[in-house]
Scaffold this motif. Sequence first.
Motif, short mmCIF file in Angstrom:
data_model
loop_
_atom_site.label_atom_id
_atom_site.label_comp_id
_atom_site.label_asym_id
_atom_site.label_seq_id
_atom_site.Cartn_x
_atom_site.Cartn_y
_atom_site.Cartn_z
N SER A 94 -5.41 46.10 8.52
CA SER A 94 -5.09 45.10 9.54
C SER A 94 -3.57 44.89 9.52
CB SER A 94 -5.86 43.81 9.27
OG SER A 94 -5.20 43.02 8.32
N ALA A 95 -3.08 44.14 10.48
CA ALA A 95 -1.62 44.00 10.64
C ALA A 95 -0.94 43.40 9.41
CB ALA A 95 -1.32 43.14 11.86
N THR A 96 -1.66 42.58 8.68
CA THR A 96 -1.02 41.89 7.55
C THR A 96 -0.48 42.89 6.53
OG1 THR A 96 -2.46 40.00 7.94
CG2 THR A 96 -1.34 40.07 5.82
N MET A 99 2.84 43.74 7.77
CA MET A 99 3.77 42.61 7.57
C MET A 99 4.30 42.67 6.14
SD MET A 99 1.57 39.50 9.34
CE MET A 99 2.81 38.19 9.30
N PHE A 119 1.27 32.34 11.86
CA PHE A 119 1.52 33.74 11.48
C PHE A 119 2.95 33.95 11.03
CE2 PHE A 119 -2.33 33.90 14.05
CZ PHE A 119 -3.17 34.46 13.10
N ARG A 122 3.12 33.07 7.55
CA ARG A 122 2.53 34.09 6.66
C ARG A 122 3.62 35.01 6.09
NH1 ARG A 122 -2.85 37.29 8.44
NH2 ARG A 122 -3.54 35.13 8.43
N VAL A 165 7.85 36.24 14.67
CA VAL A 165 6.60 36.58 15.36
C VAL A 165 6.87 36.45 16.85
CG1 VAL A 165 4.22 35.87 15.78
CG2 VAL A 165 5.14 35.83 13.45
N SER A 167 4.79 36.86 19.73
CA SER A 167 3.82 35.97 20.39
C SER A 167 3.05 35.28 19.28
CB SER A 167 2.88 36.80 21.26
OG SER A 167 1.74 36.06 21.61
N THR A 169 0.26 33.68 17.99
CA THR A 169 -1.13 33.56 18.45
C THR A 169 -1.74 32.21 18.11
OG1 THR A 169 -1.19 35.86 17.72
CG2 THR A 169 -3.21 34.99 18.63
N ASP A 195 6.86 40.85 14.22
CA ASP A 195 5.41 40.86 14.36
C ASP A 195 5.13 40.83 15.86
OD1 ASP A 195 2.91 39.69 15.05
OD2 ASP A 195 2.68 38.80 13.07
N VAL A 197 2.10 41.48 17.04
CA VAL A 197 0.65 41.68 16.95
C VAL A 197 -0.06 41.27 18.24
CG1 VAL A 197 -1.45 40.95 15.73
CG2 VAL A 197 0.60 41.57 14.43
N SER A 198 0.28 40.11 18.78
CA SER A 198 -0.39 39.74 20.04
C SER A 198 0.53 39.88 21.24
CB SER A 198 -1.00 38.33 19.96
OG SER A 198 -0.01 37.35 19.83
N ALA A 218 -1.25 45.30 15.57
CA ALA A 218 -2.61 45.64 15.14
C ALA A 218 -3.36 46.25 16.32
CB ALA A 218 -3.34 44.38 14.68
N GLN A 220 -6.39 45.53 17.34
CA GLN A 220 -7.45 44.71 17.96
C GLN A 220 -6.96 43.62 18.90
OE1 GLN A 220 -6.38 44.38 14.83
NE2 GLN A 220 -6.41 42.27 14.14
N LYS A 221 -5.74 43.73 19.37
CA LYS A 221 -5.23 42.67 20.25
C LYS A 221 -5.02 43.24 21.67
CE LYS A 221 -4.70 39.59 16.85
NZ LYS A 221 -5.10 38.20 16.80
C1 LIG Z 1 0.69 37.06 15.52
C2 LIG Z 1 -0.23 37.58 14.45
N1 LIG Z 1 0.30 38.11 13.34
C3 LIG Z 1 -0.47 38.59 12.36
C4 LIG Z 1 -1.83 38.54 12.43
C5 LIG Z 1 -2.66 39.08 11.33
O1 LIG Z 1 -3.30 40.22 11.80
P1 LIG Z 1 -4.47 40.92 10.97
O2 LIG Z 1 -5.61 39.96 10.98
O3 LIG Z 1 -4.72 42.16 11.79
O4 LIG Z 1 -3.96 41.19 9.61
C6 LIG Z 1 -2.44 37.98 13.56
C7 LIG Z 1 -3.90 37.89 13.66
O5 LIG Z 1 -4.46 37.23 14.50
C8 LIG Z 1 -1.61 37.49 14.60
O6 LIG Z 1 -2.14 36.97 15.71
#
Ligand SMILES: Cc1ncc(COP(=O)(O)O)c(C=O)c1O
Length: 389
Positions: A94-96, A99, A119, A122, A165, A167, A169, A195, A197-198, A218, A220-221
């Motif tokens: 997953s994206a983390t 990161m 995020f 994180r 980050v 967007s 989320t 990041d 990701v979204s 990631a 899945q977005k």
């Molecule tokens: C902006 C953002 N960064 C990081 C993540 C973490 O992604 P993952 O759950 O794929 O590790 C998410 C997950 O929703 C996210 O929306």
Amino acid sequence: MSGDAIEPFVAGSSAAAASASAAPASNPLRSAADEPIRFFLAGPTYVLQRVREAQLRPPVAHRSPEFRLAYDRIAAALRRIFRTSRPVVTATASATLLMEAAVASTVANRVLHLVNGAFAQRFHTIARSHGLEADQVVVPMGQAVAPDLLRQALRRGRYDAITVVHSETSTGVLNPLADLARVAHEESDALLIVDAVSSLGGVPVETDAWGLDVVLTASQKALALPPGLAFAAVSERAERRMAEVPCRGFYTDLSRYLDKHREGGTIHTPAVTLFWAAEAQLAGVLAEGIEARWSRHAALQRRAAAWAADRGLHIPADAAHRSPTVTAIVAPPGKSARDLVEALAARGFTVSSGYGDWKPTTLRLGHMGEAQEGDLDGLLAAFDEVLDR
Ligand SMILES: Cc1ncc(COP(=O)(O)O)c(C=O)c1O
């Protein structure tokens, strides 16, 4: 599609033919099974039938020519979607993970985090877990990070890297990435870790033109793939900087991903069937056209915002910085966010509750990936019903 380096893989020509005959003009790759989309999480997002079917192709050895062909096609598609001429690596994760890999691989001493949501926070947790010196510029949830705040922070301290980050989320806020990147380059030689990701696949991200050093996302977005893959573009500058970081970890060492990428593969055993899905879906993304995808997402955001405004519902994201991919909405007085999520579920629609502190009071509509305006209208009509309109 203009000069694509990859062809869509579709499992079985009958599926392709069915898709073509039943699909709406807006997306010829959607089949009858994809009508309508009712899945509006802020990730994971709806995966088209042809992409789900692509995963039925049997796995192959990940050092085989067959896998390498798919890997290279995916990398070529990703370069176009990330708007970069640099390598874009793929991880089964997953994206983390990326990161963490971005921070672990590029920060020797000190990192600055731009924080306006969960995020973004994180990244700070990750840096601290690696024993790095980590400062934060924190703004309230719902606001974007103003470029001048970054400028002030860079005048106060020297950093190996800045994290942001694009967007957020958790709140539906889009940070002004191009402006933040410009300030970062004007004021420092810090790397910019983004990041996306979204955002990537739904919002303009100009990796090379804006001078972004690590851009990660990631599957899945907004790319509308199943969860399980993560992608990162790495600049030449970032790659050089890694050589100065003595302990980059093992699975988190981006320089290893780059080395293997140049051989046409992944560092360790990948989720091969997800690569089949990626090959099919990224070809679909390019067939739509990346700019067309950005416009579609912007229109979805406007539609959600107009609907909320008409009903007097509050969107807590700053009006000048709303993300095209996710809208957080405060539940009206007398209704709990949880009850609304459940009432929508009872009508067949999936949305997320809010995130972190906003969980009890807000809902999040994830309007990203493959959803069209007609799909969103279906959700909003159901929302009207649950609001007793
Ligand atoms: C902006 C953002 N960064 C990081 C993540 C973490 O992604 P993952 O759950 O794929 O590790 C998410 C997950 O929703 C996210 O929306």
